[in-house]
Scaffold this active site. Structure first.
Site, short mmCIF file in Angstrom:
data_model
loop_
_atom_site.label_atom_id
_atom_site.label_comp_id
_atom_site.label_asym_id
_atom_site.label_seq_id
_atom_site.Cartn_x
_atom_site.Cartn_y
_atom_site.Cartn_z
N ASP A 71 -5.72 -78.84 36.05
CA ASP A 71 -4.88 -78.27 37.10
C ASP A 71 -3.41 -78.31 36.72
O ASP A 71 -3.01 -79.00 35.78
CB ASP A 71 -5.06 -79.05 38.40
CG ASP A 71 -6.43 -78.85 39.02
OD1 ASP A 71 -7.07 -77.84 38.70
OD2 ASP A 71 -6.84 -79.70 39.83
N TYR A 129 -11.01 -89.10 30.93
CA TYR A 129 -9.71 -88.95 31.58
C TYR A 129 -9.05 -90.31 31.76
O TYR A 129 -9.74 -91.33 31.92
CB TYR A 129 -9.87 -88.31 32.97
CG TYR A 129 -10.10 -86.82 32.94
CD1 TYR A 129 -9.03 -85.92 32.98
CD2 TYR A 129 -11.40 -86.31 32.88
CE1 TYR A 129 -9.26 -84.55 32.96
CE2 TYR A 129 -11.63 -84.94 32.87
CZ TYR A 129 -10.55 -84.06 32.91
OH TYR A 129 -10.76 -82.70 32.88
#
Length: 282
Positions: A71, A129
């Protein structure tokens, strides 16, 4: 979950005659772009910038396929992508060409020719992540847009008790955005843990690491926001597990900002988490 149940395409388009597939490994500063994916409104994205340079060189449109989308505001220490390009330029030279022409917020670490069938997205075996957090005392001006600031850090032991409930195979509807369009919200999580690292100035950073076969839209940020929120309130891990198993989005905490999130690793190694299919965590 067995890898045979991932429902990924068993085959995918290969390069056309006269073209070769080139694999890119890169990193980028997400604060400078409107995410990875090319935007319909023309906003600058990482993908669109790479496609712009490659299309200019090829004299025709060149599509770049990433391992996954990030994003707006999300950073990448390691992202992987591929593109098909007419034979003529050595694959290794694309690293130099792209680093010369791309914005400085994008850096190509490697460009190599794929000698066997490869797809940056469908060949992926795992993604990892990181999420970075600092308290008020450790936060520096350089951390803006890169690290989440909290007044006080929750107890790391309590955070790790939450993190361990996330490991394994679960339906993560509780932590999925309402905008997620996945057919199934079941995911395999191989690693979920909080630890302490230090930045380049020696300041303490609280880091969350999570690795899995794939992630839902906003899943990591929702899990982080929930763990930090419940950790601040001292809620026990048994209650966090109940929230996870409830599959009720309304019970999740506030989604953490994108600025502290990093795509840290994309792996195509079939053996890296092979143990997961056999250790009973599914």
């Amino acid at each position: 979950m067995a890898r045979s149940d991932w429902k990924r395409p068993l085959s995918f388009p290969l390069p056309a005659e006269g073209e070769r597939r080139v694999k890119l490994t890169l990193s980028y500063d997400g604060s400078l772009f409107h995410g990875w994916q090319t935007q319909k409104g023309g906003d600058v994205s990482v993908e669109s910038e790479i496609e712009r340079v490659l299309s200019d060189i090829a004299g025709k449109p060149v599509h770049v396929q990433g391992s996954g989308r990030t994003d707006s505001g999300v950073h990448a220490l390691m992202q992987v992508a591929h593109f098909d390009f007419p034979v003529g330029i050595d694959a290794e030279k694309f690293k130099i060409i792209l680093n010369t022409r791309l914005p400085k917020g994008i850096r190509i670490a490697e460009s190599v020719e794929c000698t066997s069938p490869f797809h940056a997205r469908y060949s992926t075996m795992s993604r990892e992540y990181w999420y970075l957090v600092k308290d008020y005392e450790s936060f520096l001006p350089f951390d803006e847009n890169y690290v989440l600031q909290l007044e006080k850090l929750p107890d790391i032991g309590l955070l790790n008790s939450y993190a361990k409930t996330i490991e394994g195979t679960h339906d993560f509807t509780t932590f999925a955005s309402a905008r997620d369009q996945s057919e199934s919200r079941v995911r395999d999580i191989y690693l979920s843990e909080w630890d302490v690292i230090y930045d380049r100035f020696g300041r303490k950073v609280l880091r969350y690491r999570v690795a899995g076969n794939a992630f839902l839209y906003h899943q990591v940020r929702s899990m982080v926001g929930s763990m930090l929120s419940y950790g601040e309130k001292g809620i026990p891990s048994s209650e966090f597990l109940r929230i996870l198993e409830s599959m009720d989005r309304k019970l999740a905490g506030k989604t953490a900002p994108s600025s502290g999130l990093y795509l840290a690793d994309v792996s195509y190694d079939e053996k890296k988490y092979e143990w997961f299919e056999h250790d009973g965590k599914q």
